[in-house]
Scaffold this motif. Structure first.
Motif, PDB file in Angstrom:
ATOM      1  N   TYR A 119     -30.885 -17.961  -4.797  1.00  0.00           N
ATOM      2  CA  TYR A 119     -30.170 -18.734  -6.261  1.00  0.00           C
ATOM      3  C   TYR A 119     -31.590 -18.256  -6.910  1.00  0.00           C
ATOM      4  CZ  TYR A 119     -26.679 -21.885  -4.432  1.00  0.00           C
ATOM      5  OH  TYR A 119     -25.030 -22.837  -3.916  1.00  0.00           O
ATOM      6  N   GLY A 120     -31.178 -18.104  -8.259  1.00  0.00           N
ATOM      7  CA  GLY A 120     -32.126 -17.798  -9.228  1.00  0.00           C
ATOM      8  C   GLY A 120     -31.295 -18.306 -10.612  1.00  0.00           C
ATOM      9  N   ALA A 121     -32.464 -18.721 -11.607  1.00  0.00           N
ATOM     10  CA  ALA A 121     -32.344 -18.999 -12.683  1.00  0.00           C
ATOM     11  C   ALA A 121     -32.750 -19.281 -13.608  1.00  0.00           C
ATOM     12  CB  ALA A 121     -32.641 -20.921 -12.132  1.00  0.00           C
ATOM     13  N   ILE A 122     -32.486 -19.584 -15.027  1.00  0.00           N
ATOM     14  CA  ILE A 122     -32.772 -19.006 -16.430  1.00  0.00           C
ATOM     15  C   ILE A 122     -33.260 -20.207 -17.275  1.00  0.00           C
ATOM     16  CG2 ILE A 122     -32.509 -18.396 -18.831  1.00  0.00           C
ATOM     17  CD1 ILE A 122     -30.618 -16.041 -17.202  1.00  0.00           C
ATOM     18  N   ILE A 123     -34.154 -20.401 -17.395  1.00  0.00           N
ATOM     19  CA  ILE A 123     -34.669 -22.104 -18.321  1.00  0.00           C
ATOM     20  C   ILE A 123     -35.092 -21.825 -19.798  1.00  0.00           C
ATOM     21  CG2 ILE A 123     -37.083 -23.401 -18.969  1.00  0.00           C
ATOM     22  CD1 ILE A 123     -37.900 -22.682 -15.614  1.00  0.00           C
ATOM     23  N   ARG A 124     -33.601 -22.588 -20.190  1.00  0.00           N
ATOM     24  CA  ARG A 124     -33.656 -22.758 -21.445  1.00  0.00           C
ATOM     25  C   ARG A 124     -34.906 -22.948 -22.137  1.00  0.00           C
ATOM     26  NH1 ARG A 124     -26.619 -23.175 -21.404  1.00  0.00           N
ATOM     27  NH2 ARG A 124     -26.998 -21.986 -23.553  1.00  0.00           N
ATOM     28  N   THR A 125     -34.419 -22.652 -23.535  1.00  0.00           N
ATOM     29  CA  THR A 125     -35.468 -23.597 -24.480  1.00  0.00           C
ATOM     30  C   THR A 125     -34.742 -25.415 -24.661  1.00  0.00           C
ATOM     31  OG1 THR A 125     -34.961 -22.019 -25.732  1.00  0.00           O
ATOM     32  CG2 THR A 125     -36.038 -23.235 -27.331  1.00  0.00           C
ATOM     33  N   ALA A 126     -34.226 -25.350 -24.638  1.00  0.00           N
ATOM     34  CA  ALA A 126     -34.091 -27.023 -24.468  1.00  0.00           C
ATOM     35  C   ALA A 126     -34.841 -27.955 -23.012  1.00  0.00           C
ATOM     36  CB  ALA A 126     -32.646 -27.617 -24.306  1.00  0.00           C
ATOM     37  N   ALA A 127     -34.925 -27.174 -22.123  1.00  0.00           N
ATOM     38  CA  ALA A 127     -35.814 -27.706 -21.313  1.00  0.00           C
ATOM     39  C   ALA A 127     -37.140 -28.203 -21.151  1.00  0.00           C
ATOM     40  CB  ALA A 127     -35.893 -26.881 -19.978  1.00  0.00           C
ATOM     41  N   GLU A 128     -37.880 -27.523 -22.593  1.00  0.00           N
ATOM     42  CA  GLU A 128     -38.869 -27.643 -22.900  1.00  0.00           C
ATOM     43  C   GLU A 128     -39.267 -29.585 -23.287  1.00  0.00           C
ATOM     44  OE1 GLU A 128     -42.267 -26.170 -26.021  1.00  0.00           O
ATOM     45  OE2 GLU A 128     -40.512 -25.870 -27.178  1.00  0.00           O
ATOM     46  N   GLY A 129     -40.739 -29.785 -22.080  1.00  0.00           N
ATOM     47  CA  GLY A 129     -40.556 -31.480 -22.371  1.00  0.00           C
ATOM     48  C   GLY A 129     -39.840 -32.011 -21.249  1.00  0.00           C
TER      49      GLY A 129
ATOM     50  N   LEU B 161     -28.161 -19.058 -11.172  1.00  0.00           N
ATOM     51  CA  LEU B 161     -27.675 -17.555 -10.834  1.00  0.00           C
ATOM     52  C   LEU B 161     -27.864 -17.387  -9.446  1.00  0.00           C
ATOM     53  CD1 LEU B 161     -30.478 -15.947 -13.457  1.00  0.00           C
ATOM     54  CD2 LEU B 161     -28.309 -16.119 -14.138  1.00  0.00           C
ATOM     55  N   PRO B 162     -26.293 -17.233  -8.977  1.00  0.00           N
ATOM     56  CA  PRO B 162     -26.170 -16.883  -7.463  1.00  0.00           C
ATOM     57  C   PRO B 162     -26.617 -15.913  -7.546  1.00  0.00           C
ATOM     58  CG  PRO B 162     -24.161 -18.002  -8.208  1.00  0.00           C
ATOM     59  CD  PRO B 162     -24.991 -17.862  -9.618  1.00  0.00           C
ATOM     60  N   PHE B 163     -27.237 -15.231  -5.833  1.00  0.00           N
ATOM     61  CA  PHE B 163     -27.149 -13.951  -5.240  1.00  0.00           C
ATOM     62  C   PHE B 163     -28.439 -13.760  -6.278  1.00  0.00           C
ATOM     63  CE2 PHE B 163     -23.675 -14.372  -2.858  1.00  0.00           C
ATOM     64  CZ  PHE B 163     -24.037 -14.792  -1.763  1.00  0.00           C
ATOM     65  N   ALA B 164     -29.272 -14.308  -6.440  1.00  0.00           N
ATOM     66  CA  ALA B 164     -30.604 -14.172  -7.378  1.00  0.00           C
ATOM     67  C   ALA B 164     -31.707 -14.507  -7.082  1.00  0.00           C
ATOM     68  CB  ALA B 164     -30.317 -14.188  -9.176  1.00  0.00           C
ATOM     69  N   ASP B 165     -32.852 -14.292  -6.917  1.00  0.00           N
ATOM     70  CA  ASP B 165     -34.183 -14.976  -6.653  1.00  0.00           C
ATOM     71  C   ASP B 165     -35.301 -14.846  -7.429  1.00  0.00           C
ATOM     72  OD1 ASP B 165     -34.903 -11.562  -6.714  1.00  0.00           O
ATOM     73  OD2 ASP B 165     -35.053 -11.217  -4.808  1.00  0.00           O
ATOM     74  N   LYS B 166     -34.709 -14.359  -8.906  1.00  0.00           N
ATOM     75  CA  LYS B 166     -36.227 -15.212  -9.566  1.00  0.00           C
ATOM     76  C   LYS B 166     -36.011 -15.916 -11.388  1.00  0.00           C
ATOM     77  CE  LYS B 166     -37.021  -9.855  -9.931  1.00  0.00           C
ATOM     78  NZ  LYS B 166     -37.588  -9.018 -10.462  1.00  0.00           N
ATOM     79  N   VAL B 167     -36.592 -16.688 -11.582  1.00  0.00           N
ATOM     80  CA  VAL B 167     -36.540 -17.082 -11.787  1.00  0.00           C
ATOM     81  C   VAL B 167     -37.804 -16.947 -13.815  1.00  0.00           C
ATOM     82  CG1 VAL B 167     -37.447 -19.558 -13.146  1.00  0.00           C
ATOM     83  CG2 VAL B 167     -37.240 -19.552 -11.053  1.00  0.00           C
TER      84      VAL B 167
ATOM     85  N   LEU C  12     -26.399  -6.067 -10.536  1.00  0.00           N
ATOM     86  CA  LEU C  12     -26.779  -5.477  -9.791  1.00  0.00           C
ATOM     87  C   LEU C  12     -27.244  -5.780  -7.882  1.00  0.00           C
ATOM     88  CD1 LEU C  12     -29.654  -4.786 -11.545  1.00  0.00           C
ATOM     89  CD2 LEU C  12     -28.616  -3.301 -11.077  1.00  0.00           C
ATOM     90  N   ASN C  13     -26.793  -6.900  -8.289  1.00  0.00           N
ATOM     91  CA  ASN C  13     -26.240  -7.899  -7.062  1.00  0.00           C
ATOM     92  C   ASN C  13     -25.115  -7.980  -6.314  1.00  0.00           C
ATOM     93  OD1 ASN C  13     -29.160  -8.322  -6.373  1.00  0.00           O
ATOM     94  ND2 ASN C  13     -29.440 -10.298  -7.757  1.00  0.00           N
ATOM     95  N   PHE C  14     -24.003  -7.260  -6.971  1.00  0.00           N
ATOM     96  CA  PHE C  14     -22.402  -7.685  -6.077  1.00  0.00           C
ATOM     97  C   PHE C  14     -21.962  -7.061  -5.313  1.00  0.00           C
ATOM     98  CE2 PHE C  14     -18.859  -5.276  -4.963  1.00  0.00           C
ATOM     99  CZ  PHE C  14     -17.815  -5.907  -5.770  1.00  0.00           C
ATOM    100  N   ARG C  15     -23.398  -6.595  -4.304  1.00  0.00           N
ATOM    101  CA  ARG C  15     -22.756  -6.389  -2.900  1.00  0.00           C
ATOM    102  C   ARG C  15     -23.093  -7.527  -1.841  1.00  0.00           C
ATOM    103  NH1 ARG C  15     -25.850  -0.713  -3.691  1.00  0.00           N
ATOM    104  NH2 ARG C  15     -23.713   0.271  -2.923  1.00  0.00           N
ATOM    105  N   ALA C  16     -24.112  -8.354  -2.466  1.00  0.00           N
ATOM    106  CA  ALA C  16     -24.082  -9.616  -2.034  1.00  0.00           C
ATOM    107  C   ALA C  16     -22.809 -10.257  -2.080  1.00  0.00           C
ATOM    108  CB  ALA C  16     -26.032 -10.457  -2.244  1.00  0.00           C
TER     109      ALA C  16
END
Length: 300
Positions: free
Chosen positions: A192-202, A159-165, A82-86
Motif C-alpha cells: 500500500y502507498g498513500a497520498i497525505i492530503r493538506t487536511a492532515a496537517e496537525g 493507493l493499493p499496489f503502491a509503495d510510496k508515501v 504503472l503497476n497494472f501487472r500487480a
C-alpha cells in the motif's frame, strides 16, 4: 441567541430504501429540512467495479469494458497504470479459499507497465479487470475508466499496489511533513502507498490511523467480491451518497442520528468516528417495526 442555539435539539433521521435515501433534519422534533437521494446505484466518479473486457481497439490503444451500464465504458492503455501487472495478477488469481489479505500483500509489484506498450499485448476480450470511474457517462459515450485505483479519505488517499508515501505541497513545514511521512509509513501494510492530503496537517496520530484503517478495510472488503463474482460487479462506492450529504449537514451540535439500515448505520458510525470521534455515540440503529419516518412523525 447563543442560549437558543445551545438549547435547540437537532437530530438526523435517515430512511434507507432500495430506491432512495431520505435524510430529515429535525430541530426540536420538527422537520426543518429534507434531503432525498437516488439509491438505485447510478454510476458516479470514484466508484470501483470488477469489469470485463469487451472489445480491444488497437487503433486507439484502448478497450471497451463492461461494467454493467447500458453504454460500455472506455479505458486507454495509459490509464491502466504503472503497476497494472500487480492488479491484473491479483484479480485473475484470487479465489475464495485463499487468505486474500495475505495473498494481496505477497503479490509482487512490478515490473512497471511500459509507457509505449500496446493494449492488445496486455488485455484480452473476456478478461476481468478492476477499474475506477474517472468520468461519468454522457450522451452516447460510456464512462471513462482507470485501472489505477485510489481510495480517498478526508486526510489520506490510499493507493493499493503502491509503495510510496507522498505529501501535499501545501504542507510547508518540514517538521510536519516528516512527522506525517513517518507516521503513515509506520502504519501502512505491505503493498500500500498513500497520498497525505493538506487536511492532515496537525492531525493527531489516532485520527490518521483510524482513517487509514477504514480505507484499507474498504478496499479489503472488496477482495471476496473479486474472488467470487462474475463481472460486471460493483465493488464499492468511493464516497457514499449518505456521507456526501452528511459532510454538508454534519456539525458537532447534533443530539442524535437515527438510521434504519444496518450497513448505512455502520458506515456513518465509522465516518463520524474518523472526523468527530467524541460524537460516535450519537449514531443509533433504528430496529423498530414501524417505518422510521412514521415513528418520528415525518412526512416526506
Amino acid at each position: 441567541m447563543c442560549l437558543f442555539n445551545r438549547l435547540m435539539e437537532k437530530d438526523l433521521v435517515i430512511d434507507v430504501s432500495p430506491s432512495e435515501i431520505n435524510i430529515a433534519l429535525m430541530e426540536n422534533h420538527r422537520l426543518a429540512e429534507l434531503n432525498k437521494e437516488d439509491n438505485a446505484g447510478s454510476i458516479s466518479v470514484g466508484d470501483v467495479y470488477l469489469g470485463k473486457v469487451k472489445k480491444i481497439m488497437p487503433a486507439l490503444n484502448a478497450a471497451f469494458i463492461d461494467i454493467g451500464d447500458e453504454k460500455e465504458a472506455f479505458i486507454h492503455y495509459l490509464d491502466l497504470g504503472l503497476n497494472f501487472r500487480a492488479f491484473d495478477y491479483f484479480t485473475k488469481h484470487s479465489n475464495p479459499k485463499q487468505d486474500l489479505n495475505s495473498f494481496f500483500s505477497n503479490v509482487t509489484i512490478g515490473p512497471i507497465l511500459e509507457k509505449e506498450g500496446k493494449i492488445e499485448d496486455v488485455l484480452l476480450p473476456g478478461s476481468p479487470l478492476v477499474v475506477q470511474i474517472v468520468k461519468e457517462p454522457i450522451s452516447t459515450k460510456g464512462a471513462r475508466l482507470t485501472a489505477e485505483i485510489s481510495i480517498a479519505g478526508r486526510n489520506i488517499v490510499l493507493l493499493p499496489f503502491a509503495d510510496k508515501v507522498s505529501i501535499s505541497q501545501k504542507i510547508s513545514s518540514k517538521e510536519e511533513r516528516k512527522r506525517l511521512e513517518r507516521l503513515v509509513y509506520s502504519i501502512l501494510p505491505k503493498n500500500y502507498g498513500a497520498i497525505i492530503r493538506t487536511a492532515a496537517e496537525g492531525k493527531k496520530a489516532a485520527v490518521l490511523d483510524s482513517e487509514l484503517r477504514g480505507l484499507i478495510k474498504k478496499w479489503g472488503d472488496s477482495f471476496v467480491k473479486i474472488a467470487e463474482s462474475k463481472p460486471p460487479k460493483l465493488l464499492f462506492n468511493e464516497t457514499s451518497r449518505t456521507t456526501t450529504i452528511l459532510r454538508d449537514l454534519l456539525n458537532d451540535s447534533f443530539s442524535n442520528i437515527f438510521v434504519n439500515d444496518k450497513e448505512v448505520y455502520e458506515e456513518i458510525r465509522s465516518y463520524i468516528s474518523t472526523i468527530l470521534p467524541e460524537q460516535e455515540k450519537i449514531v443509533k440503529y433504528y430496529k423498530g417495526d414501524v417505518p422510521i419516518f412514521d415513528y418520528y412523525d415525518i412526512t416526506k
